[in-house]
Design a protein around this motif. Structure first.
Motif, PDB file in Angstrom:
ATOM      1  N   VAL A 114       0.824  -1.203   0.000  1.00 21.17           N
ATOM      2  CA  VAL A 114       0.000   0.000   0.000  1.00 21.17           C
ATOM      3  C   VAL A 114       0.860   1.254   0.000  1.00 21.17           C
ATOM      4  N   HIS A 115       0.398   2.229  -0.746  1.00 21.16           N
ATOM      5  CA  HIS A 115       0.932   3.591  -0.684  1.00 21.16           C
ATOM      6  C   HIS A 115      -0.221   4.475  -0.219  1.00 21.16           C
ATOM      7  N   GLU A 116      -0.087   5.011   0.985  1.00 22.26           N
ATOM      8  CA  GLU A 116      -1.169   5.823   1.559  1.00 22.26           C
ATOM      9  C   GLU A 116      -0.595   7.028   2.266  1.00 22.26           C
ATOM     10  N   ASP A 117      -1.127   8.197   1.974  1.00 26.81           N
ATOM     11  CA  ASP A 117      -0.709   9.410   2.668  1.00 26.81           C
ATOM     12  C   ASP A 117      -1.199   9.371   4.105  1.00 26.81           C
ATOM     13  N   THR A 118      -0.351   9.822   5.019  1.00 23.80           N
ATOM     14  CA  THR A 118      -0.800   9.992   6.387  1.00 23.80           C
ATOM     15  C   THR A 118      -1.768  11.180   6.453  1.00 23.80           C
ATOM     16  N   GLU A 119      -2.407  11.353   7.587  1.00 27.39           N
ATOM     17  CA  GLU A 119      -3.359  12.459   7.724  1.00 27.39           C
ATOM     18  C   GLU A 119      -2.664  13.804   7.546  1.00 27.39           C
ATOM     19  N   ASP A 120      -1.447  13.925   8.086  1.00 24.80           N
ATOM     20  CA  ASP A 120      -0.718  15.190   7.937  1.00 24.80           C
ATOM     21  C   ASP A 120      -0.325  15.437   6.486  1.00 24.80           C
ATOM     22  N   GLU A 121       0.120  14.391   5.808  1.00 21.71           N
ATOM     23  CA  GLU A 121       0.475  14.541   4.395  1.00 21.71           C
ATOM     24  C   GLU A 121      -0.749  14.911   3.564  1.00 21.71           C
ATOM     25  N   LEU A 122      -1.871  14.262   3.832  1.00 24.75           N
ATOM     26  CA  LEU A 122      -3.092  14.547   3.090  1.00 24.75           C
ATOM     27  C   LEU A 122      -3.522  15.992   3.306  1.00 24.75           C
ATOM     28  N   ARG A 123      -3.502  16.443   4.535  1.00 22.65           N
ATOM     29  CA  ARG A 123      -3.911  17.817   4.826  1.00 22.65           C
ATOM     30  C   ARG A 123      -2.987  18.821   4.146  1.00 22.65           C
ATOM     31  N   ARG A 124      -1.672  18.555   4.180  1.00 30.35           N
ATOM     32  CA  ARG A 124      -0.714  19.469   3.558  1.00 30.35           C
ATOM     33  C   ARG A 124      -0.943  19.546   2.052  1.00 30.35           C
ATOM     34  N   LYS A 125      -1.160  18.400   1.414  1.00 32.65           N
ATOM     35  CA  LYS A 125      -1.352  18.395  -0.038  1.00 32.65           C
ATOM     36  C   LYS A 125      -2.634  19.131  -0.425  1.00 32.65           C
ATOM     37  N   LEU A 126      -3.708  18.896   0.307  1.00 28.83           N
ATOM     38  CA  LEU A 126      -4.965  19.554  -0.038  1.00 28.83           C
ATOM     39  C   LEU A 126      -4.884  21.054   0.189  1.00 28.83           C
ATOM     40  N   GLU A 127      -4.188  21.481   1.250  1.00 33.91           N
ATOM     41  CA  GLU A 127      -4.040  22.910   1.510  1.00 33.91           C
ATOM     42  C   GLU A 127      -3.233  23.600   0.410  1.00 33.91           C
ATOM     43  N   ARG A 150      -7.563   5.571  -4.131  1.00 35.36           N
ATOM     44  CA  ARG A 150      -8.281   6.766  -3.678  1.00 35.36           C
ATOM     45  C   ARG A 150      -7.550   7.993  -4.193  1.00 35.36           C
ATOM     46  N   VAL A 151      -8.289   8.902  -4.819  1.00 34.42           N
ATOM     47  CA  VAL A 151      -7.723  10.137  -5.356  1.00 34.42           C
ATOM     48  C   VAL A 151      -8.513  11.304  -4.781  1.00 34.42           C
ATOM     49  N   GLN A 152      -7.791  12.278  -4.223  1.00 38.51           N
ATOM     50  CA  GLN A 152      -8.423  13.472  -3.670  1.00 38.51           C
ATOM     51  C   GLN A 152      -7.707  14.711  -4.190  1.00 38.51           C
ATOM     52  N   LYS A 153      -8.508  15.692  -4.553  1.00 35.62           N
ATOM     53  CA  LYS A 153      -7.979  17.002  -4.908  1.00 35.62           C
ATOM     54  C   LYS A 153      -9.045  18.037  -4.632  1.00 35.62           C
ATOM     55  N   GLY A 154      -8.696  18.989  -3.783  1.00 35.36           N
ATOM     56  CA  GLY A 154      -9.671  20.001  -3.415  1.00 35.36           C
ATOM     57  C   GLY A 154     -10.873  19.377  -2.730  1.00 35.36           C
ATOM     58  N   ARG A 155     -12.041  19.661  -3.262  1.00 42.50           N
ATOM     59  CA  ARG A 155     -13.283  19.153  -2.650  1.00 42.50           C
ATOM     60  C   ARG A 155     -13.769  17.855  -3.285  1.00 42.50           C
ATOM     61  N   LEU A 156     -13.014  17.326  -4.257  1.00 42.85           N
ATOM     62  CA  LEU A 156     -13.403  16.103  -4.957  1.00 42.85           C
ATOM     63  C   LEU A 156     -12.645  14.905  -4.402  1.00 42.85           C
ATOM     64  N   LYS A 157     -13.364  13.823  -4.190  1.00 41.02           N
ATOM     65  CA  LYS A 157     -12.772  12.578  -3.704  1.00 41.02           C
ATOM     66  C   LYS A 157     -13.384  11.418  -4.465  1.00 41.02           C
ATOM     67  N   GLY A 182      -3.245  22.673  -2.716  1.00 42.20           N
ATOM     68  CA  GLY A 182      -3.881  22.458  -4.002  1.00 42.20           C
ATOM     69  C   GLY A 182      -3.343  21.276  -4.779  1.00 42.20           C
ATOM     70  N   GLN A 183      -2.611  20.393  -4.117  1.00 40.54           N
ATOM     71  CA  GLN A 183      -2.056  19.222  -4.783  1.00 40.54           C
ATOM     72  C   GLN A 183      -3.030  18.052  -4.739  1.00 40.54           C
ATOM     73  N   SER A 184      -2.760  17.047  -5.544  1.00 36.00           N
ATOM     74  CA  SER A 184      -3.564  15.825  -5.557  1.00 36.00           C
ATOM     75  C   SER A 184      -2.964  14.799  -4.605  1.00 36.00           C
ATOM     76  N   SER A 185      -3.821  14.061  -3.943  1.00 42.97           N
ATOM     77  CA  SER A 185      -3.397  12.944  -3.100  1.00 42.97           C
ATOM     78  C   SER A 185      -3.843  11.662  -3.781  1.00 42.97           C
ATOM     79  N   VAL A 186      -2.877  10.856  -4.200  1.00 38.23           N
ATOM     80  CA  VAL A 186      -3.162   9.607  -4.912  1.00 38.23           C
ATOM     81  C   VAL A 186      -2.668   8.448  -4.045  1.00 38.23           C
TER      82      VAL A 186
END
Length: 625
Positions: A325-338, A396-403, A340-344
């Motif tokens: 698995v490749h999964e962003d931690t909660e801190d990484e996810l929050r940083r990327k979304l803030e 799972r892909v997240q960017k901005g308000r889209l998931k 404007g990056q994509s979390s894949v």
């Protein structure tokens, strides 16, 4: 941090360098000696000097921030190995050496179900679609038609779940899960010193005792496992929860309103592998003790004392597997979304399971032999020759308000013999199953309003009934049933193609959750609106349309090539409140309208009433701690 210190020191150093200094050989005038004792104020910088200072400080600050980001990213990536994917909290977030922590919840629920039997008669195997009330349900002796005066069932239940954590050190902890009065119906287990008035004279309740006055014990120790953080990764062992992706294949069932959940006897090791072409990965090899089969008690005493022994490894069910698995931690996810990056994120689950034999008869199955004489007991030996390969892909892909999130499962395998009679083997039976889910959500109004959609599918075939439920339509040839065996002697190809979602994966309130118990041999579409009206107060509304893959599998079928596929449409409305200090309350209402696939066959509709709508009301109170 060294670069940051350099940057902070850069300004005064550069300022001092810009001021003119007297020569060592040049004498200092007497009138200036007193003034020299007090350092003069730094002269104003020229525009060129000011620009040089700012540029130097900016360069050093940018370098310092880059170094800090790299250090933080390395720490976060290293923490990925300290948890089971989507299940176990990482070590870095745990309190330091708080030796005993107790988490869990107390839950109370009340249910009202109305006409979940849909006013259908028993099927050809004498099974109702859903249990009916006893009083007011009878068969007319003249016409033979079933009469139901009312179809409402109500009950309430509770559960106290304790999840103690023993933090032996910052690297070692022991976790467990114990349920008290798990889903015990309130009002069950009555007690009275004088039963001359029957249960009407009940004066209280007694603890539930499995096999005596209840189908469950009052205390159930469900899980206990250890975790050791090593320099290489996280070692976990014991009876632990199992969860992956969205929960289509395996689901831990840790939600406040969950009834099911997967628990496995497993040894696993989570190893971080940074810098691969696919990103930073966590590789988790695992060994599962699925079933030990026939066992015997300590020969010196009776069951329950000493150490029981697995009597033969030939009937064991074992599984080996790996999760990558490749999964962003909660801190990484929050940083990327803030930013404007994509979390894949993505992962693969693979498991290989085998069983050679199964022992039936005396001393087998769930019971252990209780004395030394049991060694002379010879159970019935049935050769299985079973194996399966299970693959599960998650992303799972997240960017901005889209998931957007999805999971796809495939099962490929074979069982050489499915019969319990050694003299009449039946097989081989092929296992060819698949299922999957895709979800998408979009947030509006700063996340207070969320629009989402979900589509799911579970494979099936044209055999009678939906799902492989032993004891129902055991011949595999009886049509017009809701559930039935998916293979039968005489089939051109013996196979099981019906995939079932994990029962802890909930889609709705009525059809898949209560009537069918799991999604199987069908597809569904579910749009949802969620509105957070106030902090902690949210409302949801969902519409679920369900359709079978084959008409022959539905109750409307009377034979090959017959039957309808539309199963029903359901609307679910929910209101929930969650406080900051752990109190929770919810109230949900569901309405299910059955469609042609659940109706009687056309030739029977004239002599049977129309199907009724099903209603459900669920309310709950809980305290989480």
């Amino acid at each position: 941090m060294n670069r940051l210190l350099v940057a902070l020191l850069a300004a005064p150093l550069l300022t001092g360098a810009a001021a003119p200094q007297p020569s060592k050989d040049q004498p200092v005038p007497a009138e200036k000696k007193d003034a020299a004792a007090t350092p003069p104020a730094a002269p104003a910088l020229t525009p060129e000097q000011d620009r040089a200072v700012k540029e130097a400080v900016t360069r050093e600050l940018e370098k310092a921030k880059a170094d800090l980001r790299d250090e933080l990213r390395a720490e976060l990536q290293g923490a990925q190995s300290a948890r089971e994917f989507m299940d176990t909290a990482d070590v870095a977030s745990r309190p330091k050496l708080d030796f005993l922590q107790i988490h869990g919840y107390l839950r109370f629920r009340a249910d009202l179900f109305d006409h979940l039997d849909l006013d259908r008669d028993p099927d050809p195997n004498n099974y109702w679609v859903y249990p009916r009330p006893v009083v007011g349900t009878y068969q007319d002796p003249t016409t033979g038609a079933w009469v139901v005066k009312h179809g409402t069932l109500t009950s309430a239940n509770m559960r106290l779940r304790l999840e103690p954590v023993l933090n032996v050190s910052e690297q070692i902890r022991v976790l467990s899960q114990v349920d008290l009065l798990d889903n015990v119906i309130l009002g069950s287990n009555p007690y009275s010193s004088d039963f001359s008035l029957g249960t009407f004279g009940t004066s209280g309740t007694t603890p539930p005792l499995y096999g005596v006055n209840s189908d469950r014990a009052s205390i159930a120790a469900k899980r206990a496992w250890g975790e050791v953080q090593t320099p290489v990764g996280l070692l976990s062992f014991g009876r632990m929860p199992s969860s992956w992706g969205l929960g289509v294949l395996t689901h831990a069932g840790n939600g406040i309103d969950d009834d099911y959940g997967d628990t496995v006897d497993r040894i696993q090791f989570a190893i971080p592998v940074p810098g691969t072409p696919l990103g930073n990965l966590t590789v988790i090899p695992m060994w599962d003790y699925v079933a030990s089969g026939l066992s015997t008690a300590d020969v010196r005493t009776t069951a329950g004392i000493g150490q029981a022994v697995d009597r033969d490894q030939a009937d064991d069910v074992r599984a080996i597997g790996v999760k990558i698995v490749h999964e962003d931690t909660e801190d990484e996810l929050r940083r990327k979304l803030e930013q404007g990056q994509s979390s894949v994120n993505y992962g693969l689950f693979y498991s290989y399971r085998t069983q050679s034999y199964e022992f039936l008869g005396a001393g087998s199955a769930a019971t252990a032999n209780t004395s030394a004489q049991a060694f002379a007991t010879t159970p019935t030996v049935v050769q299985r020759g079973a194996y399966t390969h299970t693959f599960d892909l998650w992303t799972r892909v997240q960017k901005g308000r889209l998931k957007v999130e999805g999971e796809a499962v495939g099962v490929y395998g074979q069982m050489d013999n499915v019969s319990s009679d050694p003299a009449n083997p039946l097989g081989p039976v092929l296992l060819r199953q698949f299922g999957g889910v895709v979800r998408a959500s979009y947030g509006l109004l700063d996340g207070k309003l969320t629009l989402s959609g979900e589509w799911g599918i579970a494979s099936g075939d044209s055999n009678p009934g939906m799902g492989n439920v032993y004891g129902r339509s055991a011949d595999g040839k009886t049509y017009g049933v809701l559930m039935g065996q998916q293979y039968a002697a005489g089939d051109k190809v013996l196979d099981i193609r019906s995939f079932g979602f994990n029962p802890a994966y909930r889609v709705d309130m009525i059809f898949w959750r209560e009537i069918m118990k799991e999604v199987t041999e069908a597809w569904y579409l579910k749009p949802t609106i969620r509105w957070e009206m106030l902090p902690g107060l949210a409302g949801t509304f969902s519409v679920i349309y369900s359709q079978a893959l084959n008409g022959e599998s539905t109750p409307s079928s009377t034979g090959p090539g017959t039957g309808k596929t539309p199963l029903g449409i359901e609307g679910d409305l929910g209101l929930s409140y969650t406080s900051d200090d752990g109190f929770m309350a919810w109230l949900n209402y569901g309405l299910f309208q059955p469609l042609d696939g659940m109706d009687f066959a056309p030739e029977l509709q004239a002599s049977h009433p129309s199907l009724s709508r099903a209603h459900a009301i669920r309310a709950g109170l809980a305290v989480r701690f």
